[in-house]
Design a protein around this motif. Structure first.
Motif, PDB file in Angstrom:
ATOM      1  N   ASP A  60      58.896  61.234   7.855  1.00 57.74           N
ATOM      2  CA  ASP A  60      58.284  60.008   8.362  1.00 57.74           C
ATOM      3  C   ASP A  60      57.045  59.602   7.565  1.00 57.74           C
ATOM      4  OD1 ASP A  60      60.191  59.862  10.261  1.00 57.74           O
ATOM      5  OD2 ASP A  60      58.965  60.596  11.918  1.00 57.74           O
ATOM      6  N   TYR A  61      56.248  60.601   7.135  1.00 60.42           N
ATOM      7  CA  TYR A  61      55.005  60.214   6.451  1.00 60.42           C
ATOM      8  C   TYR A  61      55.287  59.576   5.102  1.00 60.42           C
ATOM      9  CZ  TYR A  61      55.583  64.727   4.131  1.00 60.42           C
ATOM     10  OH  TYR A  61      56.089  65.788   3.433  1.00 60.42           O
ATOM     11  N   ARG A  97      57.863  57.537   4.651  1.00 59.16           N
ATOM     12  CA  ARG A  97      58.174  56.165   5.047  1.00 59.16           C
ATOM     13  C   ARG A  97      56.871  55.396   5.295  1.00 59.16           C
ATOM     14  NH1 ARG A  97      61.437  55.634  10.468  1.00 59.16           N
ATOM     15  NH2 ARG A  97      59.392  56.283  11.181  1.00 59.16           N
ATOM     16  N   THR A  98      55.914  56.060   5.975  1.00 56.29           N
ATOM     17  CA  THR A  98      54.621  55.420   6.204  1.00 56.29           C
ATOM     18  C   THR A  98      53.973  55.047   4.877  1.00 56.29           C
ATOM     19  OG1 THR A  98      54.347  56.821   8.141  1.00 56.29           O
ATOM     20  CG2 THR A  98      52.394  55.684   7.347  1.00 56.29           C
ATOM     21  N   HIS A 114      55.347  54.362   2.053  1.00 54.07           N
ATOM     22  CA  HIS A 114      55.992  53.163   1.504  1.00 54.07           C
ATOM     23  C   HIS A 114      55.521  51.925   2.260  1.00 54.07           C
ATOM     24  CE1 HIS A 114      58.734  54.748  -1.468  1.00 54.07           C
ATOM     25  NE2 HIS A 114      59.109  55.703  -0.636  1.00 54.07           N
ATOM     26  N   ALA A 115      55.427  52.056   3.592  1.00 52.68           N
ATOM     27  CA  ALA A 115      55.056  50.906   4.422  1.00 52.68           C
ATOM     28  C   ALA A 115      53.622  50.459   4.157  1.00 52.68           C
ATOM     29  CB  ALA A 115      55.237  51.238   5.901  1.00 52.68           C
ATOM     30  N   LYS A 116      52.797  51.352   3.563  1.00 47.42           N
ATOM     31  CA  LYS A 116      51.420  50.985   3.260  1.00 47.42           C
ATOM     32  C   LYS A 116      51.332  50.084   2.042  1.00 47.42           C
ATOM     33  CE  LYS A 116      48.470  54.700   3.568  1.00 47.42           C
ATOM     34  NZ  LYS A 116      48.153  56.143   3.470  1.00 47.42           N
ATOM     35  N   GLY A 117      52.432  50.021   1.287  1.00 46.13           N
ATOM     36  CA  GLY A 117      52.426  49.182   0.095  1.00 46.13           C
ATOM     37  C   GLY A 117      52.134  49.951  -1.173  1.00 46.13           C
ATOM     38  N   LEU A 118      52.271  51.285  -1.132  1.00 46.93           N
ATOM     39  CA  LEU A 118      52.088  52.068  -2.361  1.00 46.93           C
ATOM     40  C   LEU A 118      53.311  51.891  -3.255  1.00 46.93           C
ATOM     41  CD1 LEU A 118      50.754  55.425  -0.878  1.00 46.93           C
ATOM     42  CD2 LEU A 118      49.464  53.430  -1.599  1.00 46.93           C
ATOM     43  N   THR A 119      53.111  52.068  -4.564  1.00 45.11           N
ATOM     44  CA  THR A 119      54.260  52.027  -5.459  1.00 45.11           C
ATOM     45  C   THR A 119      55.052  53.326  -5.302  1.00 45.11           C
ATOM     46  OG1 THR A 119      53.122  53.092  -7.277  1.00 45.11           O
ATOM     47  CG2 THR A 119      52.915  50.706  -7.131  1.00 45.11           C
ATOM     48  N   ASP A 120      56.310  53.299  -5.770  1.00 46.53           N
ATOM     49  CA  ASP A 120      57.147  54.492  -5.647  1.00 46.53           C
ATOM     50  C   ASP A 120      56.491  55.696  -6.320  1.00 46.53           C
ATOM     51  OD1 ASP A 120      58.848  52.829  -4.391  1.00 46.53           O
ATOM     52  OD2 ASP A 120      60.379  52.778  -5.961  1.00 46.53           O
ATOM     53  N   ARG A 122      51.399  61.382  -4.689  1.00 41.86           N
ATOM     54  CA  ARG A 122      50.381  61.736  -3.702  1.00 41.86           C
ATOM     55  C   ARG A 122      50.970  62.388  -2.458  1.00 41.86           C
ATOM     56  NH1 ARG A 122      47.128  56.103  -3.571  1.00 41.86           N
ATOM     57  NH2 ARG A 122      46.700  55.920  -5.788  1.00 41.86           N
ATOM     58  N   HIS A 123      52.177  61.996  -2.094  1.00 33.32           N
ATOM     59  CA  HIS A 123      52.680  62.464  -0.800  1.00 33.32           C
ATOM     60  C   HIS A 123      53.862  63.424  -0.924  1.00 33.32           C
ATOM     61  CE1 HIS A 123      49.961  59.845   1.405  1.00 33.32           C
ATOM     62  NE2 HIS A 123      50.200  58.943   0.478  1.00 33.32           N
TER      63      HIS A 123
END
Lengths: 312, 362
Positions: A208-209, A211-212, A214-220, A226-227
Motif C-alpha cells: 500500500d505504501y 501505491r501511496t 505513486h499517489a503523491k505524484g512521485l516519478t517511478d 526511496r520506497h
C-alpha cells in the motif's frame, strides 16, 4: 548504542565459550592424541612421554584451560608441525579478509543493480537475460570458473597474475592479484542475491505504501529508489551478514586454493586433515568472532534501514 | 462527449463541474479471461461537493477512484471513456501529466492507514516529500507546512510528532497523517477510498468531521468511496450507487435515502442495522452473491438477485431520469415509477422483498 555494544560483547563471550568447549570436546573424542602424534612405530614409552609432555593425562577441563590460555597468550604451537598458529593465522588472514570483503562489496553492488533492473523490467527481455546470467553464475563452481579466468585472462592474455597474494603495502599489485578471485567468488553470489532482490522488490511493489507514493505524484524512479528499494534491502542485508561470516571463517577455500592465495581456508583444510587441534581451535575462535561481529554490524544496518527495529 | 452518451446531469446553480467522468470502462486481462471491473460509469463532481460512491465489495467503486489517479494502469488493464479534471483529460494523460496532477490537483486517502505509510520514514518527511514533489520550496518551509497541516487535522503536538515513525502512531492518527499529506498541496479534489473503514467508530466520526471542515475551508470537491451508508448519510451531498461495475442509481442524499428508485438501493437501505429494530429478527440481507465480473449476467446485472425482475430486465436499462418531477435522480431500472413506490415498502421501512400480491408492470 553503547548498551547495544556491551550486550553484544557479552553475548559474543558466551557464544565463543560454547563454541570452543564443543569443538574441544569433539576433537578430544577423535581418539588417543598422544598415540597419533607419536607416529606409526612408536613404543609405549614414547607415547607415554608425549602424553606427559602435552598433558593428555590431565582432566579434560584442565586441558581445555591450558589450551585456551596458550592461545590467548600467543603460545599456541601446533603439536604436529610446532609452528606458532597465531603467527600463521596473522600471516594468512589478510588474504582471506581482502578476498571476502572485496568480493562482498562487489557482489552486493552488482546484485542490487541486477535485481533492481530485473524487477523493473520483469517479464521483458532485460529480465530474461539477467535470469539466465544469474542461473549460469550460480551454476559455475568456483574451481571451474577460476580455472577459466586464469587460463584466458591470466595465461593467454596475461592481464592478471596467475597466483599468490600481495599485501596491501603494494596496493596496485594487491588489487591485480585479487581481481580474478573477487570475480570468481562474486559471480557465485550475484546470481542468488539478484534473484532474491528481484522477487522482494516485486512483492513490495504491491504494498500500500508504494501505491501511496505513486499517489503523491512521485516519478517511478523516485518511488523505486526511496520506497520500494529501501524496504527490499532488508532481507539482502541479513543474507549478506550470514554469508560474510562464513567466508571470514575460511569458507572461500575453493577460490583461495585455485588462486593460491594461502588464506585461512587452506590453513583450516590442512589442520582438519591432520587433526591439528590447536590450529582448529584458533580458526574456530576466529570464525565465531567474525560471525558475532558481523551479525552486530548487520543489526546496526537493519536499524538504519528500518526504524521499527531498535538497538537496545 | 458523444450524442448518445449518458451525459451526466449538470448540477443546479453551479458553473462547470470540477470532474466529469463519461462512459468510463476499465477491464483487466486475467488468467481466467477479461474482467470488466467498471462498465460505463458517468458522473460529475462540483467544487465543494461531496459525492459518495457506494456499493458492495467488487462493485468497481475503488477501481473507479484509482483509475482517475492512473493507479490502475498496467500491462493488463484497458480503459475506455473519458474523465476530465479541471480541463485535463485523465484517462489518456501521459505519466508526466499524471504525476503533476497526483498529489497536487487530486489527492487520495486510502482505506488502510496501517499499511499506507512507508514504515521506514518519519511521517514529517513523508509529507515533505509530497510537498517538494510539486512545489519548489525549501525543506524548512515544507516542514512548516507539514506542521500546519498536521495541526489542522487535529494531531496534537504536531511539531514533535513530525519526527515520529508511522508505527508510533495509532490507526486514527495515521489516517490523519494521510489526510494531512493529501491536503498538503491544497488539492481541488480529494479521493477518499474507504477512509474510515479500518477505524473505530469514534475515530470514524472524528475523521469525517475533519473532512467536513476541510471541504468548508478549502472548497475542494470530495469523492468518498464507501460501503457504509451511515458515513454517507453523515457527509455526502450526492450519492452514486454502483453494482457490478455499473452505476445503478444516482441522486441527492435525500433522493437516495427517502426516494430510492433501484431495488439494489432498497436492499442496501434495508440491510442497515437499526437501533430500534426488533432484535429477534435476523438482519435483512440481499439474497445471493454479487455476480462474477467474469461472467456477468445479460441485461440488468442485478436481475438474478432481484425479486422484482420481469421480462424486460434482459435488456440493459439506461441510466436516465425516470421521475419527471425529480431532475436530480437517475437510475437503471425498468420498473414503473409508481410500482417502485409500492414495492420498496417492507414493513414500515424501505427494503427489498418479494412482491406481495399484485403483479408488476400494471
Amino acid at each position: 548504542m553503547i548498551r547495544f555494544i556491551i550486550r553484544r560483547l557479552f553475548a559474543a563471550f558466551f557464544v565463543m565459550l560454547a563454541v570452543t568447549i564443543i569443538t574441544f570436546l569433539l576433537l578430544g573424542a577423535t581418539g588417543n592424541q598422544a598415540a597419533r602424534l607419536a607416529g606409526r612405530n612408536a613404543t609405549t614409552a614414547q607415547i607415554h612421554l608425549i602424553t606427559l609432555k602435552y598433558g593428555f593425562n590431565k582432566p579434560i577441563w584442565v586441558q581445555y584451560y591450558k589450551t585456551m590460555k596458550n592461545i590467548f597468550t600467543g603460545q599456541a604451537y601446533s603439536y604436529q608441525q610446532s609452528f606458532n598458529v597465531i603467527t600463521e593465522v596473522k600471516h594468512d588472514y589478510p588474504a582471506t579478509l581482502s578476498l571476502a570483503f572485496g568480493a562482498g562489496i562487489i557482489w552486493l553492488l552488482i546484485s542490487v543493480l541486477f535485481g533492481t533492473l530485473a524487477a523493473v523490467y520483469a517479464g521483458r527481455l532485460t529480465d530474461r537475460v539477467l535470469t539466465i546470467v544469474s542461473m549460469a553464475g550460480v551454476s559455475f563452481p568456483p574451481f571451474f570458473l577460476g580455472a577459466i579466468f586464469l587460463y584466458y585472462l591470466g595465461y593467454k592474455l596475461n592481464w592478471f597474475p596467475l597466483s599468490g597474494y600481495v599485501s596491501l603495502n603494494h596496493p596496485w599489485q594487491w588489487f591485480k592479484h585479487l581481481v580474478l578471485p573477487w570475480a570468481t567468488l562474486s559471480i557465485l553470489f550475484i546470481g542468488f542475491y539478484s534473484r532474491v532482490l528481484r522477487s522482494t522488490i516485486l512483492d513490495n511493489a504491491n504494498e500500500d505504501y508504494v501505491r501511496t507514493a505513486h499517489a503523491k505524484g512521485l516519478t517511478d524512479g523516485q518511488v523505486l529508489r526511496r520506497h520500494t528499494l529501501r524496504n527490499s534491502m532488508i532481507p539482502i542485508i541479513s543474507l549478506w551478514g550470514l554469508d560474510m561470516g562464513q567466508l571470514l571463517g575460511g569458507a572461500a577455500i575453493l577460490t583461495e586454493t585455485v588462486f593460491g592465495l594461502q588464506g585461512v581456508g587452506e590453513l583450516a583444510y590442512n589442520a582438519i586433515q591432520n587433526l591439528d587441534v590447536i590450529t582448529i581451535m584458533v580458526i574456530v575462535i576466529l570464525t565465531a568472532l567474525a560471525v558475532v561481529l558481523l551479525s552486530a554490524v548487520v543489526d546496526i544496518l537493519y536499524a538504519l534501514l528500518d526504524p521499527r527495529i531498535r538497538l537496545a | 462527449m458523444s450524442a448518445e452518451s449518458t451525459a451526466p446531469l449538470p448540477a443546479a446553480g453551479t458553473t462547470a463541474p470540477l470532474l466529469t467522468v463519461d462512459g468510463l470502462k476499465v477491464s483487466f486481462a486475467t488468467e481466467d479471461g477479461l474482467v470488466r471491473a467498471v462498465d460505463g460509469v458517468s458522473f460529475t463532481v462540483d467544487p465543494g461537493e461531496v459525492v459518495a460512491i457506494v456499493g458492495e465489495s467488487g462493485s468497481g467503486k475503488s477501481v473507479t477512484a484509482m483509475t482517475l489517479m492512473g493507479l490502475t494502469r498496467g500491462p493488463n488493464s484497458e480503459f475506455e471513456g473519458t474523465a476530465t479534471f479541471d480541463g485535463t483529460e485523465l484517462i489518456g494523460a501521459s505519466n508526466a501529466q499524471l504525476q503533476r496532477i497526483r498529489g497536487a490537483g487530486i489527492a487520495m486517502v486510502f482505506q488502510d492507514p496501517m499499511s499506507s505509510l512507508d514504515p521506514v520514514y518519519r511521517v514529517g518527511d513523508q509529507i515533505v516529500e509530497q510537498i517538494r514533489a510539486h512545489e519548489k520550496v525549501s525543506k524548512a518551509q515544507a516542514m512548516d507546512r507539514a506542521v500546519e497541516m498536521m495541526e489542522r487535522v487535529g494531531i496534537p503536538r504536531a511539531k514533535e510528532r513530525l519526527r515520529s515513525y508511522p508505527h508510533e502512531f495509532s490507526g486514527g492518527m495515521r489516517q490523519r497523517v494521510m489526510i494531512a499529506m493529501a491536503l498538503s498541496c491544497s488539492p481541488k479534489l480529494l479521493l477518499a477510498d474507504e477512509p474510515t473503514t479500518a477505524l473505530d467508530v469514534t475515530i470514524q466520526a472524528q475523521i469525517l468531521e475533519e473532512m467536513r471542515t476541510l471541504r468548508q475551508d478549502t472548497g475542494a470537491g470530495i469523492i468518498l468511496v464507501t460501503h457504509d451508508l451511515g458515513v454517507v448519510a453523515d457527509i455526502a451531498d450526492r450519492v452514486i450507487v454502483m453494482y457490478s461495475g455499473r452505476v445503478v442509481e444516482e441522486g441527492t442524499l435525500d433522493d437516495i435515502f427517502y426516494n430510492p428508485q433501484h431495488p439494489y438501493t432498497w436492499g442496501l437501505l434495508g440491510s442497515i442495522t437499526r437501533i430500534d429494530a426488533d432484535r429477534s429478527q435476523r438482519l435483512p440481507a440481499i439474497a445471493g452473491m454479487p455476480p462474477s465480473v467474469l461472467r456477468a449476467p445479460k441485461g440488468c446485472h442485478f436481475r438474478p438477485r432481484c425479486p422484482h425482475a420481469f421480462d424486460k430486465c434482459g435488456e440493459v436499462p439506461e441510466l436516465e431520469q425516470r421521475q419527471p418531477d425529480v431532475p436530480t435522480s437517475r437510475d437503471r431500472c425498468w420498473l414503473p415509477v409508481a410500482d417502485k413506490k409500492r414495492l420498496r415498502v417492507v414493513g414500515d421501512q424501505i427494503g427489498l422483498a418479494k412482491p406481495a400480491q399484485e403483479p408488476v408492470g400494471a
